[in-house]
Write an enzyme that holds these catalytic residues in place. Sequence first.
Site, mmCIF file in Angstrom:
data_model
loop_
_atom_site.group_PDB
_atom_site.id
_atom_site.type_symbol
_atom_site.label_atom_id
_atom_site.label_comp_id
_atom_site.label_asym_id
_atom_site.label_seq_id
_atom_site.Cartn_x
_atom_site.Cartn_y
_atom_site.Cartn_z
ATOM 1 N N GLY A 23 1.094 -0.994 -0.039
ATOM 2 C CA GLY A 23 -0.265 0.041 -0.030
ATOM 3 C C GLY A 23 0.712 1.185 0.067
ATOM 4 N N GLU A 39 10.314 -1.336 -4.052
ATOM 5 C CA GLU A 39 9.801 -1.672 -5.413
ATOM 6 C C GLU A 39 9.102 -3.469 -5.335
ATOM 7 O OE1 GLU A 39 11.645 -0.728 -7.598
ATOM 8 O OE2 GLU A 39 10.946 -2.030 -9.790
ATOM 9 N N PHE A 40 9.525 -3.614 -4.586
ATOM 10 C CA PHE A 40 8.870 -4.856 -4.070
ATOM 11 C C PHE A 40 8.665 -5.073 -2.723
ATOM 12 C CE2 PHE A 40 11.949 -6.908 -6.372
ATOM 13 C CZ PHE A 40 12.243 -8.703 -5.718
ATOM 14 N N ARG A 44 6.856 -14.742 3.375
ATOM 15 C CA ARG A 44 6.725 -15.956 3.621
ATOM 16 C C ARG A 44 6.727 -16.481 4.964
ATOM 17 N NH1 ARG A 44 9.833 -16.775 7.069
ATOM 18 N NH2 ARG A 44 12.301 -17.141 7.201
ATOM 19 N N GLU A 138 9.464 -10.772 11.074
ATOM 20 C CA GLU A 138 11.153 -10.259 11.006
ATOM 21 C C GLU A 138 10.389 -9.437 9.264
ATOM 22 O OE1 GLU A 138 15.621 -12.033 11.117
ATOM 23 O OE2 GLU A 138 14.892 -12.410 9.409
ATOM 24 N N ASN A 147 19.359 -9.276 -1.750
ATOM 25 C CA ASN A 147 19.187 -9.710 -2.468
ATOM 26 C C ASN A 147 18.828 -11.064 -3.479
ATOM 27 O OD1 ASN A 147 15.905 -11.023 -1.556
ATOM 28 N ND2 ASN A 147 15.034 -10.145 -3.767
ATOM 29 N N ALA A 150 21.488 -13.212 -2.025
ATOM 30 C CA ALA A 150 21.122 -13.555 -0.540
ATOM 31 C C ALA A 150 20.284 -14.791 -0.881
ATOM 32 C CB ALA A 150 19.966 -12.800 0.111
ATOM 33 N N THR A 151 19.308 -14.600 -2.449
ATOM 34 C CA THR A 151 18.977 -15.880 -2.590
ATOM 35 C C THR A 151 20.193 -17.173 -3.380
ATOM 36 O OG1 THR A 151 17.689 -13.929 -3.711
ATOM 37 C CG2 THR A 151 17.387 -16.341 -4.315
HETATM 38 P P1 0O2 Z 1 16.304 -19.158 6.028
HETATM 39 O O1 0O2 Z 1 15.680 -20.608 5.658
HETATM 40 O O2 0O2 Z 1 15.786 -17.630 5.243
HETATM 41 O O3 0O2 Z 1 14.403 -19.225 7.087
HETATM 42 P P2 0O2 Z 1 21.106 -17.062 12.334
HETATM 43 O O4 0O2 Z 1 20.197 -17.990 11.483
HETATM 44 O O5 0O2 Z 1 21.721 -16.776 13.687
HETATM 45 O O6 0O2 Z 1 22.211 -16.835 11.822
HETATM 46 P P3 0O2 Z 1 19.223 -14.888 13.594
HETATM 47 O O7 0O2 Z 1 19.696 -14.433 14.613
HETATM 48 O O8 0O2 Z 1 18.327 -15.933 13.440
HETATM 49 O O9 0O2 Z 1 20.335 -15.564 12.354
HETATM 50 O O10 0O2 Z 1 18.824 -13.900 13.252
HETATM 51 P P4 0O2 Z 1 18.976 -13.285 11.089
HETATM 52 O O11 0O2 Z 1 20.609 -12.866 11.873
HETATM 53 O O12 0O2 Z 1 18.339 -11.812 11.325
HETATM 54 O O13 0O2 Z 1 18.661 -14.700 10.582
HETATM 55 C C1 0O2 Z 1 17.712 -14.562 10.459
HETATM 56 C C2 0O2 Z 1 17.361 -14.570 8.772
HETATM 57 O O14 0O2 Z 1 18.034 -13.972 7.702
HETATM 58 C C3 0O2 Z 1 17.746 -16.340 8.019
HETATM 59 O O15 0O2 Z 1 16.593 -17.435 8.321
HETATM 60 C C4 0O2 Z 1 17.404 -15.042 6.445
HETATM 61 O O16 0O2 Z 1 17.249 -15.488 5.726
HETATM 62 C C5 0O2 Z 1 19.205 -14.463 6.472
HETATM 63 N N1 0O2 Z 1 20.053 -14.464 6.285
HETATM 64 C C6 0O2 Z 1 21.179 -13.940 7.712
HETATM 65 N N2 0O2 Z 1 22.005 -14.458 7.660
HETATM 66 C C7 0O2 Z 1 21.703 -14.797 6.448
HETATM 67 C C8 0O2 Z 1 22.980 -14.915 5.167
HETATM 68 O O17 0O2 Z 1 23.932 -15.632 5.658
HETATM 69 N N3 0O2 Z 1 22.757 -15.435 3.507
HETATM 70 C C9 0O2 Z 1 21.422 -15.903 3.401
HETATM 71 N N4 0O2 Z 1 21.494 -15.702 2.135
HETATM 72 N N5 0O2 Z 1 20.483 -15.026 4.350
HETATM 73 C C10 0O2 Z 1 20.828 -15.005 6.043
HETATM 74 P P5 0O2 Z 1 17.392 -18.689 8.811
HETATM 75 O O18 0O2 Z 1 16.491 -19.460 9.349
HETATM 76 O O19 0O2 Z 1 19.056 -18.811 8.278
HETATM 77 O O20 0O2 Z 1 17.069 -19.269 6.689
#
Ligand code: 0O2
Length: 210
Positions: A23, A39-40, A44, A138, A147, A150-151
């Site tokens: 919005g 942007e978008f 999930r 979050e 992005n 990270a993907t």
């Molecule tokens: P998924 O599969 O995306 O749900 P921690 O897991 O301890 O590093 P914490 O304390 O849970 O992290 O919180 P933080 O750092 O905010 O990370 C939460 C989410 O941020 C992760 O969820 C990822 O989605 C993303 N993220 C954090 N660090 C990285 C990274 O190094 N690479 C990528 N690609 N994503 C990251 P999950 O549960 O790790 O994964």
Amino acid sequence: MNWDVFFAPYQQAVEELKIKLRGIRKEYNMYSTKHTPIEFVTGRIKPVSSIIDKSKRKNIPLDELETRMQDLAGVRVMCQFVEDIDSVVELIRARKDFEIIEERDYITEKKRSGYRAYHLVIRYPVHTIEGEKKILVEIQIKTLAMNFWATIEHSLLYKYSGEIPENIIERLQSAAEAAFKLDEEMSQIRGEVLEAQVSFRRKEEEQRNH
Ligand code: 0O2
């Protein structure tokens, strides 16, 4: 554990937040001459396999997920420019319906992997037939380049079950720097891009009004 029942309020929170954040974009595009910082938006619910893995890794009992796993519900906001991230954070901070309980700035201080983003954890009220329930969500705010990186890295983490080979880790780190450089370059020409977008929107509006 009945995951469908457990997830219901989380699903509702994600849907509501997607609508609210989209919005904001709509409001910028329709009623403002200012550049939209959004942007978008995607959202999930964390997959069950990922919840189980994380609960084991972080020693979180399943009956404490609600309070201790902050990203069961996740919303991502993608921006064109790094500067837009601050604008989105400000817009979120100004809202009365989002209670911010934590902020993690992985832009000023990137993660060891090379990951960059701004994370906010909010407490958000959803209204269920049993009354109000406050849910942790979050919100990750990133540029398109952050992005993209990270993907790709996430897919590799999945492929290698978290144990990415050293040579690929190094490549990913240099790709993260390249993505950051791209963001910096784009920021340098931001003014030009914004002007082009404004004149494009003006033209569109003129055509709509004729
Ligand atoms: P998924 O599969 O995306 O749900 P921690 O897991 O301890 O590093 P914490 O304390 O849970 O992290 O919180 P933080 O750092 O905010 O990370 C939460 C989410 O941020 C992760 O969820 C990822 O989605 C993303 N993220 C954090 N660090 C990285 C990274 O190094 N690479 C990528 N690609 N994503 C990251 P999950 O549960 O790790 O994964």
